[in-house]
Design a protein around this motif. Structure first.
Motif, mmCIF file in Angstrom:
data_model
loop_
_atom_site.group_PDB
_atom_site.id
_atom_site.type_symbol
_atom_site.label_atom_id
_atom_site.label_comp_id
_atom_site.label_asym_id
_atom_site.label_seq_id
_atom_site.Cartn_x
_atom_site.Cartn_y
_atom_site.Cartn_z
ATOM 1 N N ASN A 3 -77.821 -80.623 -33.881
ATOM 2 C CA ASN A 3 -78.455 -79.337 -33.578
ATOM 3 C C ASN A 3 -77.688 -78.159 -34.157
ATOM 4 O O ASN A 3 -78.273 -77.129 -34.472
ATOM 5 C CB ASN A 3 -78.602 -79.153 -32.073
ATOM 6 C CG ASN A 3 -79.608 -80.108 -31.488
ATOM 7 O OD1 ASN A 3 -80.555 -80.498 -32.161
ATOM 8 N ND2 ASN A 3 -79.399 -80.505 -30.251
ATOM 9 N N THR A 4 -76.363 -78.301 -34.231
ATOM 10 C CA THR A 4 -75.515 -77.267 -34.833
ATOM 11 C C THR A 4 -74.431 -77.954 -35.646
ATOM 12 O O THR A 4 -74.089 -79.114 -35.393
ATOM 13 C CB THR A 4 -74.844 -76.360 -33.777
ATOM 14 O OG1 THR A 4 -73.971 -77.159 -32.971
ATOM 15 C CG2 THR A 4 -75.867 -75.652 -32.911
ATOM 16 N N TYR A 135 -83.082 -81.055 -45.593
ATOM 17 C CA TYR A 135 -83.953 -80.283 -44.716
ATOM 18 C C TYR A 135 -83.835 -78.807 -45.078
ATOM 19 O O TYR A 135 -82.744 -78.306 -45.361
ATOM 20 C CB TYR A 135 -83.543 -80.474 -43.249
ATOM 21 C CG TYR A 135 -83.708 -81.895 -42.784
ATOM 22 C CD1 TYR A 135 -84.851 -82.282 -42.101
ATOM 23 C CD2 TYR A 135 -82.736 -82.857 -43.058
ATOM 24 C CE1 TYR A 135 -85.018 -83.600 -41.695
ATOM 25 C CE2 TYR A 135 -82.904 -84.169 -42.652
ATOM 26 C CZ TYR A 135 -84.046 -84.536 -41.972
ATOM 27 O OH TYR A 135 -84.217 -85.834 -41.573
ATOM 28 N N SER A 163 -77.140 -73.220 -36.228
ATOM 29 C CA SER A 163 -78.225 -74.064 -35.757
ATOM 30 C C SER A 163 -79.001 -74.675 -36.925
ATOM 31 O O SER A 163 -79.185 -74.037 -37.967
ATOM 32 C CB SER A 163 -79.183 -73.239 -34.893
ATOM 33 O OG SER A 163 -80.318 -74.000 -34.546
ATOM 34 N N THR A 164 -79.468 -75.893 -36.697
ATOM 35 C CA THR A 164 -80.377 -76.547 -37.646
ATOM 36 C C THR A 164 -81.779 -76.659 -37.050
ATOM 37 O O THR A 164 -82.656 -77.256 -37.656
ATOM 38 C CB THR A 164 -79.869 -77.961 -38.007
ATOM 39 O OG1 THR A 164 -79.845 -78.754 -36.826
ATOM 40 C CG2 THR A 164 -78.499 -77.908 -38.649
ATOM 41 N N GLU A 165 -81.964 -76.071 -35.886
ATOM 42 C CA GLU A 165 -83.251 -76.162 -35.188
ATOM 43 C C GLU A 165 -84.380 -75.622 -36.058
ATOM 44 O O GLU A 165 -84.262 -74.576 -36.687
ATOM 45 C CB GLU A 165 -83.202 -75.378 -33.876
ATOM 46 C CG GLU A 165 -84.420 -75.592 -33.010
ATOM 47 C CD GLU A 165 -84.279 -74.925 -31.657
ATOM 48 O OE1 GLU A 165 -85.334 -74.576 -31.095
ATOM 49 O OE2 GLU A 165 -83.152 -74.747 -31.186
ATOM 50 N N GLY A 166 -85.460 -76.360 -36.126
ATOM 51 C CA GLY A 166 -86.626 -75.948 -36.899
ATOM 52 C C GLY A 166 -86.560 -76.319 -38.366
ATOM 53 O O GLY A 166 -87.497 -76.044 -39.121
#
Length: 191
Positions: A3-4, A135, A163-166
């Motif tokens: 997530n991070t 990604y 963050s890598t969210e999304g």
């Protein structure tokens, strides 16, 4: 995918772009002059792609990528680093020959001269091939360029975890797996 993360791999800006666009899956690594172990070690399974500009040279690219280098010859603002993609290592392989790496030329941007130079640099160290699932971040991350980011080394610790969210895959699962398997078939053959 984490997530991070606060790890980044320095790579040519053009390679970062082609990875992010799904036009490339493979990175060729030997290591920089300031590597901790004196050679490249695939220390982290996931990381941000950190675009660099100083070592990019058109004469080391396959012809189809040379015109793109002019656009990516320098950062728009040298005081900033822009991270727009994240990579997960799916395979780590050791290259045995120049022919083997060039047989996988559809999945990287470099020409035979670049590959020869990589084999010749510290010839007793292995040439590492990383197959990456990339990604695209939902929003690019702009960071002030720091002295700690300079130098001929592969790994960077960022100022903090991001963050890598999304983040969305550059390729569909099916397309990535199809190309990954084709690439693995090429790379595990004896040359």
């Amino acid at each position: 995918m984490l997530n991070t993360n606060d790890r980044a791999l320095k790579e040519w800006a053009l390679a970062c772009k082609t990875l992010q666009e799904g036009r490339q899956l493979l990175l060729i690594r030997k290591g920089g002059l300031r590597e901790e172990e004196g050679r490249f070690v695939p220390r982290y399974p996931e990381f941000f792609l950190f675009p660099t500009f100083e070592h990019q040279r058109a004469e080391l690219l396959q012809d189809r990528y040379k015109s793109e280098l002019e656009v990516l010859s320098s950062p728009s603002d040298p005081r900033l680093v822009v991270l727009s993609s994240y990579a997960v290592v799916t395979d780590v392989l050791q290259a045995c020959s120049e022919e083997q790496v060039m047989a996988a030329g559809e999945e990287h941007i470099w020409n035979a001269e670049y590959v020869r130079q990589r084999f010749d640099f510290n010839p007793y160290d292995p040439l590492t091939l990383l197959v990456l699932r990339v990604y695209v971040l939902p929003q690019p991350i702009s960071l002030p360029f720091q002295k700690a980011y300079e130098g001929c080394r592969s790994w960077i610790t960022l100022e903090r975890a991001f963050s890598t969210e999304g983040a969305m895959p550059a390729l569909s699962d099916a397309e990535f797996e199809r190309r990954r398997e084709a690439l693995r078939t090429i790379l595990v053959r004896s040359f």
